[in-house]
Design an enzyme around this catalytic site. Structure first.
Site, short mmCIF file in Angstrom:
data_model
loop_
_atom_site.label_atom_id
_atom_site.label_comp_id
_atom_site.label_asym_id
_atom_site.label_seq_id
_atom_site.Cartn_x
_atom_site.Cartn_y
_atom_site.Cartn_z
CE LYS A 162 -4.04 -1.47 -3.93
NZ LYS A 162 -5.17 -0.37 -3.46
CG ASP A 191 -4.86 -7.73 -6.34
OD1 ASP A 191 -5.99 -7.64 -6.04
OD2 ASP A 191 -4.64 -7.30 -7.39
CG HIS A 192 -9.52 -6.83 -2.23
ND1 HIS A 192 -8.93 -5.58 -2.65
CD2 HIS A 192 -10.88 -6.46 -2.64
CE1 HIS A 192 -9.84 -4.93 -3.04
NE2 HIS A 192 -10.94 -5.15 -3.24
CE LYS A 196 -13.09 -7.69 -5.85
NZ LYS A 196 -14.34 -6.98 -5.05
CD GLU A 230 -13.90 1.85 -6.73
OE1 GLU A 230 -14.23 1.66 -5.18
OE2 GLU A 230 -12.86 2.46 -6.87
CG ASP A 249 -6.55 2.94 -5.27
OD1 ASP A 249 -6.22 2.31 -4.37
OD2 ASP A 249 -7.67 3.04 -5.31
CG HIS A 254 -7.60 -4.17 -7.68
ND1 HIS A 254 -6.70 -5.03 -6.59
CD2 HIS A 254 -7.96 -3.11 -7.08
CE1 HIS A 254 -6.76 -4.58 -5.65
NE2 HIS A 254 -7.55 -3.17 -5.54
CE LYS A 354 -11.29 5.56 -5.31
NZ LYS A 354 -11.61 4.11 -4.73
C1 BG6 Z 1 -8.96 -1.19 -3.35
C2 BG6 Z 1 -8.61 0.34 -3.45
O1 BG6 Z 1 -7.84 -1.85 -3.49
O2 BG6 Z 1 -10.11 -1.59 -3.99
C3 BG6 Z 1 -9.86 1.27 -3.41
O3 BG6 Z 1 -7.46 1.02 -2.87
C4 BG6 Z 1 -11.19 0.54 -4.17
O4 BG6 Z 1 -9.77 2.54 -3.95
C5 BG6 Z 1 -11.15 -0.83 -3.76
O5 BG6 Z 1 -12.22 1.17 -3.74
C6 BG6 Z 1 -12.32 -1.46 -4.66
O6 BG6 Z 1 -12.49 -2.75 -4.23
P1 BG6 Z 1 -13.70 -3.71 -4.53
O7 BG6 Z 1 -13.62 -4.91 -3.98
O8 BG6 Z 1 -14.94 -2.77 -3.77
O9 BG6 Z 1 -14.17 -3.34 -6.16
#
Ligand code: BG6
Length: 505
Positions: A162, A191-192, A196, A230, A249, A254, A354
């Site tokens: 992404k 999309d990580h 999870k 975050e 982002d 997500h 953030k």
């Molecule tokens: C990423 C974003 O895809 O996901 C970042 O680019 C963000 O800005 C991050 O901090 C959050 O991932 P996680 O797994 O820490 O919630």
């Protein structure tokens, strides 16, 4: 490498990383591959080829990766013996993404790796580069004969990081470019969040329990909240973030994916087609946002200086790589409606930001109040409706708030929590998201990856917001929330006018 008995055998493969000198490779990809090696989940025939312009030899690539693996918070225990075998498989070439010459050398070196490690001609290409190179790389792979598999039984696949595009049109264009060289089933848009454990569990929770599905609809659910907060700022990513902003982002990928998992209908099978069909249905059913009424459903924010965990932190405009008069949003709250049988009139409130007070990603399903309350010794307004909270991270788990009788002579009702915690129930350390997703890509299972239609639908949902915000940048009053708070006051007002409030963990 010896392979553990898994249900699904992993084919031999050469794993090619474009952008191998970058952050993602060090922080996520190599630690994840190393963890897979530790779990005996890599195939016997396995090798990595890094591809990047930064000068490095195989040896210096290995020693740099060793430092990252040793210090990675995602590697549970470093094992020298496993590393020694793994490191032998790491290779590197210095090459330019834009010049054919590098791809020719890549081809030759991959053939050598096939001979030496038995990778069987299979290729998994990973684009861990700046997004502007994704199309270039896919095209160059095709033009330099790295995708010709017709005469062999070998396969090749491409993983795209992404952000996939910066708006609807650029995503359509990128899909068109990649589709010229790869079929849709070869393309893995990552999309990580989908890797999870807690996110994968959403489907298990909903569809492996007969008591959940009957109440998972507009008749019983008042509204849904999805928060990904975050406490970190933009760190060293100011330059990228300036162009992306929170909406691109976090929401395009997500948050909309979490919403799709919560709102989807049951798929027929657990496979790439069925699951992704049902998720696409949700994205298609999201009511288009009226740009004229954007203020009623969307809030943007940017953090100013503030305090996190007792320490002073600078505002977004003071971060490295950020313009002193930046209008980039670091916080977004949206109210979305889904126009279908199951969800008509049930708002989905999504927010992400953030520099909020804590790192917290969770989904709260708030149920309707009971129709008739006869416990007249308790003030009825004090009896909260049931809330089911799915904690994505940290403190992974699920809790359900229910009313219970307080012990004693009178019928007083109080909210108590029923709790499931991953740590307590399963103990062991779950695989990281990248481990899960890299393994799935090697296995050829696209279920947890985004299909082209989902990516385009997501951009479509956000297009009115992106367009209107872009056009009205200079009317915003940024910064409008202090670091260490839950975002601008307007985000609270968004729910208050509906008689609701955010749940802040
Ligand atoms: C990423 C974003 O895809 O996901 C970042 O680019 C963000 O800005 C991050 O901090 C959050 O991932 P996680 O797994 O820490 O919630």
């Amino acid at each position: 490498m010896s392979q553990a008995p898994t249900i699904r055998p992993v084919d031999p493969v050469a794993f090619v990383i474009f952008g191998a000198s970058g952050d993602l490779t060090k922080r996520k990809l190599i630690p994840a591959l190393y963890n897979l090696a530790c779990s005996n989940l890599l195939p016997q025939g396995f090798a990595v080829m890094g591809f990047s312009l930064i000068e490095m030899t195989d040896e210096s690539f290995r020693s740099q990766m060793l430092e990252w693996v040793k210090n990675s918070g995602e590697v549970i225990k470093f094992d020298q013996k496993i590393w020694d075998d793994f490191a032998l498989r790491l290779h590197y070439i210095i090459a330019d993404f834009e010049k054919p010459e590098g791809y020719q050398r890549l081809k030759e070196r991959l053939t050598q790796l096939d001979d030496r490690f038995g990778c069987g001609g299979n290729r998994l290409f990973y684009c861990a580069t700046p997004p502007s190179f994704y199309g270039t790389i896919a095209t160059a792979l095709g033009e330099n004969g790295l995708t010709d598999m017709a005469e062999t039984k070998a396969w090749n696949r491409i993983i795209i990081e992404k952000p996939f595009g910066i708006n609807l049109q650029s995503a359509i264009d990128l899909n068109t470019t990649i589709h010229k060289k790869f079929k849709e089933e070869q393309i893995y848009r990552i999309d990580h969040y989908l890797g999870k454990e807690t996110v994968q569990n959403i489907m298990a929770f909903r569809f492996a329990n007969s008591i959940i599905e009957p109440i998972w609809n507009r008749r019983y659910i008042d509204h849904v909240q999805i928060t990904a907060a975050e406490s970190l700022g933009v760190e060293h990513r100011g330059k990228y973030y300036e162009e992306a902003g929170c909406l691109r982002d976090m929401f395009q990928n997500h948050l909309l994916q979490l919403m799709a998992l919560i709102a989807m209908d049951p798929p027929v099978h657990y496979d790439g087609r069925s699951v992704r069909d049902r998720k696409a249905d949700v994205l298609r059913a999201i009511v288009p946002i009226d740009p004229e009424k954007l203020g009623e459903v969307a809030v943007r924010g940017q953090y100013g200086p503030g305090e996190i965990d007792g320490a002073n932190v600078v505002g977004y405009r003071q971060e490295d790589g950020v313009a002193p008069n930046s209008y980039t949003e670091t916080f977004v709250a949206l109210k979305l409606m889904v126009d279908n049988w199951r969800w008509a009139d049930v708002p989905f409130y999504l927010r992400s930001g953030k520099r909020m007070p804590s790192r917290m990603a969770e989904i709260s399903i708030q149920f309707k109040r009971v129709p008739h309350m006869f416990f007249n010794m308790t003030n009825h307004d004090q009896i909260e409706p049931n809330v089911l909270t799915i904690r994505i991270q940290p403190d992974e788990g699920i809790s359900l708030k229910v009313g219970a009788k307080v012990p004693g002579p009178e019928m007083h009702i109080q909210q108590v929590k029923m709790e499931f915690s991953y740590g307590e129930s399963f103990g062991s350390h779950p695989a990281t998201a990248y481990e899960t997703l890299l393994l799935d890509a090697m296995l050829g299972d696209p279920t947890l990856f985004n299909r082209s239609d989902a990516v385009e639908h997501s951009w479509e949902v956000l297009a009115p917001v992106l367009g209107t915000w872009e056009a009205t940048r200079s009317f915003t009053h940024f910064p409008n929330y202090d670091a260490g708070t839950w975002g601008p006051a307007a985000a609270d007002a968004l729910l208050e006018k509906d008689g609701r409030a955010w749940r802040n963990g």
